[in-house]
Write a protein that holds these residues in place. Structure first.
Motif, short mmCIF file in Angstrom:
data_model
loop_
_atom_site.label_atom_id
_atom_site.label_comp_id
_atom_site.label_asym_id
_atom_site.label_seq_id
_atom_site.Cartn_x
_atom_site.Cartn_y
_atom_site.Cartn_z
N ARG A 1 -2.92 -4.20 -7.33
CA ARG A 1 -2.54 -2.64 -7.52
C ARG A 1 -3.92 -2.00 -7.68
O ARG A 1 -3.96 -1.20 -7.07
N ASN B 1 -0.25 7.14 4.48
CA ASN B 1 -1.70 6.15 3.80
C ASN B 1 -2.16 5.32 5.00
O ASN B 1 -1.28 5.00 5.97
N ASN B 2 -3.33 4.96 5.00
CA ASN B 2 -3.96 4.41 5.87
C ASN B 2 -3.62 2.88 6.03
O ASN B 2 -2.81 2.28 4.79
N THR C 1 -7.63 8.68 -6.38
CA THR C 1 -7.68 7.65 -7.33
C THR C 1 -8.91 6.79 -7.69
O THR C 1 -9.42 6.60 -8.99
N HIS D 1 -9.34 5.46 -1.68
CA HIS D 1 -8.49 6.59 -1.38
C HIS D 1 -7.31 6.18 -0.54
O HIS D 1 -7.63 5.47 0.55
N TYR D 2 -6.19 6.57 -0.57
CA TYR D 2 -5.09 6.44 0.05
C TYR D 2 -5.31 6.61 1.62
O TYR D 2 -4.64 6.13 2.42
N ARG D 3 -6.21 7.60 1.96
CA ARG D 3 -6.32 7.73 3.42
C ARG D 3 -7.30 7.01 4.09
O ARG D 3 -7.77 7.25 5.34
N ILE E 1 -5.93 -1.74 -4.65
CA ILE E 1 -5.33 -0.79 -3.77
C ILE E 1 -5.81 0.72 -4.34
O ILE E 1 -6.01 1.76 -3.47
N LEU E 2 -5.93 0.77 -5.47
CA LEU E 2 -6.16 2.04 -6.11
C LEU E 2 -7.55 2.37 -6.24
O LEU E 2 -7.99 3.63 -6.12
N THR F 1 1.04 3.83 -2.99
CA THR F 1 0.44 5.15 -2.91
C THR F 1 1.48 6.25 -3.22
O THR F 1 1.08 7.20 -3.89
N ARG G 1 0.81 -1.24 0.03
CA ARG G 1 -0.03 -0.12 0.16
C ARG G 1 0.87 1.22 0.02
O ARG G 1 0.58 2.31 -0.75
N PRO G 2 1.69 1.38 1.14
CA PRO G 2 2.59 2.59 0.73
C PRO G 2 3.37 2.73 -0.44
O PRO G 2 3.58 3.90 -0.99
#
Length: 491
Positions: free
Chosen positions: A315, A274-275, A381, A322-324, A318-319, A49, A45-46
């Protein structure tokens, strides 16, 4: 330069317009892995991100220096100041040199990142290669009165620091609460205070990883490496520091304290986090034993997996969040991502087969702007992907003869897909990116369908049906259209 991008700054707890300190140059530091085991979904994830951020910043015209470190010393079990080094422990169990462990898992980490199409950083410094810089950092903090030596180790004096500055500025924690809830642990009686953290640790006789210092033969505290290497490669002030939300405290909080204690102010302008990936609501991690490695995802070899999932499915999964926001792992969610990704890829592939019309019956001009607006809004994203799904619906309508697109608009859609799906979001069409054999395989299927078409024209229904039935038995889905037969291989 224009500054269209807004990012959420953990330090200020709000979205802020991104303005680099020294444009067009900008510096970004992201905490990389501690290499003592295989990378799992939580590591992906990171990596993904900040890969998106790296790609998007370059698209906006910035010259980006992206530093992602490798922790290969000093990270003790349970992120504590006492206990065994994670890498040294693994080396002891495997009867190998610590650097053999590091190299083995670093090679595997790089292979996993390549599979996920994560671009390599500009610089990938190792903690063990920057011991001198970390010793210098500790000396500066000692000279400024914010650290003390005890039994050959050096500890950061959190209470003293907090009188002049604020410890807890990033995480929102209060030092009085920390003092009330932190109890002294065995082996930590060297500290004046349980909340103090190690800058340098005196190595016990059995500790393999050790270096000479003014205080003892030992090793740096876990938090030192990022402050020292960030300063070395990006300067005393740089733009972005990123990592997982689990690093906000204590790691990044301690980094801020170290920077302020050594040079008088924080080095970082924007803190981004990122969460977590969760499993049944719990953070996925090595320490909890609930992780699934990326290789297990790619091969399907884990009891919690109902099938294998390709790197691009991971991928895309994960996209799509939202990264948060948190992402909870489930087979159903991954399968939905796989279907969604395949739909976008089929739309992309159909673009080459569409015949342009003199004019368009549908407006595609706004899709690029909408995707860009989403990316400018703190790398949103999932919203950008939703606009690409809108574009795919238009493509399918044109394919079915319900809408028309001019040559110019067809090119615009191709450009939008190429830019946002592939260049910025880093997706790959796995069907064509593996090797050249796919092209030959594809042409062979097309040849069979051409022979079938000729058989149908000659009313040779037996040959036509045989080709269709045999292909269907092999997993191919054949669809007859006005333009000819189309096929796809069902997984």
């Amino acid at each position: 330069m224009e500054h269209p991008l807004s990012i959420y700054n953990t330090l200020t707890r709000r979205k802020e317009q991104f303005i680099p300190l020294h444009e067009p140059h900008m510096g970004m530091y992201v905490c990389g892995p501690t290499v003592y085991g295989d990378a799992h979904l939580g590591h992906a994830r990171p990596a993904i991100t900040f890969d998106i951020l790296f790609r998007y910043l370059k698209y906006l015209g910035y010259k980006v220096r992206y530093v992602r470190n490798i922790t290969d010393v000093g990270h003790l079990e349970h992120d504590a100041d006492a206990g065994e080094d994670k890498i040294a422990k693994k080396a002891r169990l495997e009867q190998l040199e610590p650097m053999e462990i590091v190299q083995f898992y670093l090679n595997r980490y790089h292979q996993a990142m390549d599979a996920l199409n994560v671009l390599p950083p500009s610089i990938e410094p190792h903690a063990s290669g920057h011991i001198i810089e970390q010793i210098q950092l500790v000396q500066e903090i000692l000279e400024n009165g914010y650290a003390y030596e005890s039994c050959g180790s050096v500890y950061f004096d959190v209470e003293k620091y907090n009188k002049d500055h604020r410890y807890g500025i990033l995480s929102g924690r209060n030092i009085e609460d920390m003092l009330n809830t932190t109890r002294a642990l065995d082996g930590q009686d060297e500290k004046r205070n349980p909340i103090d953290f190690a800058l340098w640790k005196c190595a016990q006789p059995e500790h393999i990883m050790r270096w000479p210092s003014p205080w003892s033969d030992g090793f740096p505290g876990w938090h030192c490496e990022c402050t020292a290497m960030g300063k070395k490669y990006l300067g005393e002030h740089f733009d972005i520091h990123g990592g997982g939300m689990d690093l906000i405290f204590p790691h990044h909080e301690c980094e801020i304290a170290q920077a302020v204690a050594s040079q008088g102010d924080d080095m970082v302008h924007y803190w981004m986090h990122n969460n977590m990936i969760t499993v049944n609501g719990q953070k996925m991690g090595k320490s909890l034993g609930n992780f699934i490695t990326l290789e297990e995802f790619f091969t399907g070899s884990h009891a919690m997996l109902s099938q294998a999932y390709s790197p691009m499915t991971i991928r895309f999964f994960i996209l799509q969040a939202h990264y948060r926001s948190t992402v909870d792992f489930s087979n159903e969610a991954l399968q939905a991502s796989e279907k969604g990704m395949n739909r976008l890829m089929e739309g992309w592939e159909s673009l080459d087969k569409l015949k342009p019309s003199p004019s368009s019956s549908v407006d595609v001009r706004g899709i690029r702007e909408k995707c860009q607006e989403a990316m400018n809004d703190d790398l949103n994203t999932p919203v950008a992907i939703s606009h690409l799904f809108d574009a795919t619906r238009i493509i399918n309508s044109v394919k079915d003869g319900k809408e028309t697109l001019s040559e110019e608009d067809l090119k615009e859609l191709k450009d939008v897909f190429q830019l946002f799906l592939f260049d910025i979001m880093g997706m790959k069409d796995e069907a064509v990116s593996g090797d050249n054999s796919y092209e030959s395989f594809s042409k062979a299927v097309d040849l069979l369908l051409t022979i079938r078409q000729e058989a149908k024209a000659n009313k040779d229904w037996a040959t036509s049906d045989k080709i269709r039935n045999e292909l269907s038995a092999l997993g191919f889905e054949i669809k007859d259209t006005k333009e000819g037969a189309e096929w796809r291989l069902n997984k």
